[in-house]
Scaffold this motif. Structure first.
Motif, PDB file in Angstrom:
ATOM      1  N   ILE A  48       0.852  -1.183   0.000  1.00 58.88           N
ATOM      2  CA  ILE A  48       0.000   0.000   0.000  1.00 58.88           C
ATOM      3  C   ILE A  48       0.891   1.236   0.000  1.00 58.88           C
ATOM      4  O   ILE A  48       2.058   1.176   0.389  1.00 58.88           O
ATOM      5  CB  ILE A  48      -0.968   0.016   1.202  1.00 58.88           C
ATOM      6  N   VAL A  49       0.331   2.346  -0.442  1.00 63.27           N
ATOM      7  CA  VAL A  49       1.089   3.580  -0.579  1.00 63.27           C
ATOM      8  C   VAL A  49       0.402   4.660   0.255  1.00 63.27           C
ATOM      9  O   VAL A  49      -0.833   4.756   0.268  1.00 63.27           O
ATOM     10  CB  VAL A  49       1.151   4.015  -2.064  1.00 63.27           C
ATOM     11  N   ASN A  54      -4.348  11.388   5.144  1.00 61.30           N
ATOM     12  CA  ASN A  54      -4.180  10.186   5.968  1.00 61.30           C
ATOM     13  C   ASN A  54      -4.868   8.964   5.381  1.00 61.30           C
ATOM     14  O   ASN A  54      -5.337   8.089   6.097  1.00 61.30           O
ATOM     15  CB  ASN A  54      -4.675  10.436   7.395  1.00 61.30           C
ATOM     16  N   GLN A  55      -4.936   8.911   4.060  1.00 63.65           N
ATOM     17  CA  GLN A  55      -5.518   7.759   3.385  1.00 63.65           C
ATOM     18  C   GLN A  55      -4.413   6.875   2.825  1.00 63.65           C
ATOM     19  O   GLN A  55      -3.247   7.245   2.807  1.00 63.65           O
ATOM     20  CB  GLN A  55      -6.450   8.220   2.269  1.00 63.65           C
ATOM     21  N   GLY A  60      -4.907   1.194  -6.353  1.00 58.60           N
ATOM     22  CA  GLY A  60      -5.380   2.352  -7.105  1.00 58.60           C
ATOM     23  C   GLY A  60      -6.550   3.079  -6.485  1.00 58.60           C
ATOM     24  O   GLY A  60      -7.002   4.092  -7.014  1.00 58.60           O
ATOM     25  N   ALA A  61      -7.073   2.584  -5.377  1.00 57.48           N
ATOM     26  CA  ALA A  61      -8.212   3.234  -4.728  1.00 57.48           C
ATOM     27  C   ALA A  61      -7.770   3.885  -3.419  1.00 57.48           C
ATOM     28  O   ALA A  61      -7.117   3.239  -2.600  1.00 57.48           O
ATOM     29  CB  ALA A  61      -9.300   2.202  -4.433  1.00 57.48           C
ATOM     30  N   PRO A  62      -8.118   5.161  -3.220  1.00 54.76           N
ATOM     31  CA  PRO A  62      -7.788   5.806  -1.941  1.00 54.76           C
ATOM     32  C   PRO A  62      -8.761   5.334  -0.856  1.00 54.76           C
ATOM     33  O   PRO A  62      -9.976   5.424  -1.018  1.00 54.76           O
ATOM     34  CB  PRO A  62      -7.959   7.297  -2.227  1.00 54.76           C
ATOM     35  N   LEU A  63      -8.207   4.795   0.235  1.00 57.40           N
ATOM     36  CA  LEU A  63      -9.036   4.270   1.318  1.00 57.40           C
ATOM     37  C   LEU A  63      -8.608   4.869   2.648  1.00 57.40           C
ATOM     38  O   LEU A  63      -7.412   5.015   2.905  1.00 57.40           O
ATOM     39  CB  LEU A  63      -8.897   2.741   1.419  1.00 57.40           C
ATOM     40  N   ASN A  64      -9.583   5.172   3.513  1.00 53.03           N
ATOM     41  CA  ASN A  64      -9.228   5.575   4.865  1.00 53.03           C
ATOM     42  C   ASN A  64      -8.919   4.310   5.661  1.00 53.03           C
ATOM     43  O   ASN A  64      -9.052   3.194   5.150  1.00 53.03           O
ATOM     44  CB  ASN A  64     -10.337   6.425   5.504  1.00 53.03           C
ATOM     45  N   ALA A  65      -8.537   4.452   6.918  1.00 51.34           N
ATOM     46  CA  ALA A  65      -8.103   3.299   7.716  1.00 51.34           C
ATOM     47  C   ALA A  65      -9.210   2.260   7.865  1.00 51.34           C
ATOM     48  O   ALA A  65      -8.954   1.053   7.766  1.00 51.34           O
ATOM     49  CB  ALA A  65      -7.624   3.769   9.083  1.00 51.34           C
ATOM     50  N   GLU A  66     -10.431   2.700   8.087  1.00 52.84           N
ATOM     51  CA  GLU A  66     -11.537   1.763   8.273  1.00 52.84           C
ATOM     52  C   GLU A  66     -11.841   0.988   6.979  1.00 52.84           C
ATOM     53  O   GLU A  66     -12.095  -0.222   7.008  1.00 52.84           O
ATOM     54  CB  GLU A  66     -12.782   2.521   8.752  1.00 52.84           C
ATOM     55  N   ASP A  67     -11.804   1.682   5.849  1.00 52.80           N
ATOM     56  CA  ASP A  67     -12.033   1.007   4.567  1.00 52.80           C
ATOM     57  C   ASP A  67     -10.896   0.042   4.234  1.00 52.80           C
ATOM     58  O   ASP A  67     -11.124  -1.031   3.670  1.00 52.80           O
ATOM     59  CB  ASP A  67     -12.197   2.031   3.447  1.00 52.80           C
TER      60      ASP A  67
END
Length: 137
Positions: A48-49, A54-55, A60-67
């Motif tokens: 992960i990058v 803070n995502q 290729g999808a921007p996710l927050n910590a919960e996602d």
């Protein structure tokens, strides 16, 4: 015999408190226990990058910590490899404490190994510390 004034004693106490505060803070980056990893895997199951706000960029999808946690849970349910995760610096975003803390927490809860690629290319393992472990120190 030497006489000390109240002002010099107060200055000395203030300097001692300031020095103690600086030592306690450590001046370093606040992160969960990050140790040089002698057993770094040659490949990682997931990379992960760090992304803005803070995502995390995951496939290729921007996710927050919960996602991100939900995506990892899905991988585990589908029996996809999930033993080691590498967090890398983004092209435009550096790895922040929030990224490190979130990933260490997820790794601890979901029981996988999390690693961080530093600026110099070295890789450190992230380990979350429980309250009981922190109280022992």
């Amino acid at each position: 015999m030497r006489s000390f004034t109240t002002g010099s004693i107060l200055r000395g106490v203030a300097l001692a408190l300031l020095a103690g505060l600086l030592v306690a803070c450590g001046g370093g980056r606040a992160r969960p226990d990050s140790v040089p990893a002698p057993n770094v895997p040659s490949t990682f199951d997931v990379t992960i990058v760090a992304d803005k706000d803070n995502q995390f960029d995951f496939d290729g999808a921007p996710l927050n910590a919960e996602d991100l946690k939900s995506a990892f849970r899905y991988r585990q349910e589908e029996k996809l490899p999930m033993g080691s995760v590498l967090l890398k610096r983004g092209e435009k975003e550096k790895v922040k404490n929030e990224h490190i803390i979130a990933l260490a927490r997820i790794a601890y809860e979901m029981k996988f190994s999390a690693f961080l690629q530093e600026k110099d290319g070295s890789i450190s393992e992230l380990r979350a510390q429980t309250k009981e472990e922190a109280d022992k120190q």
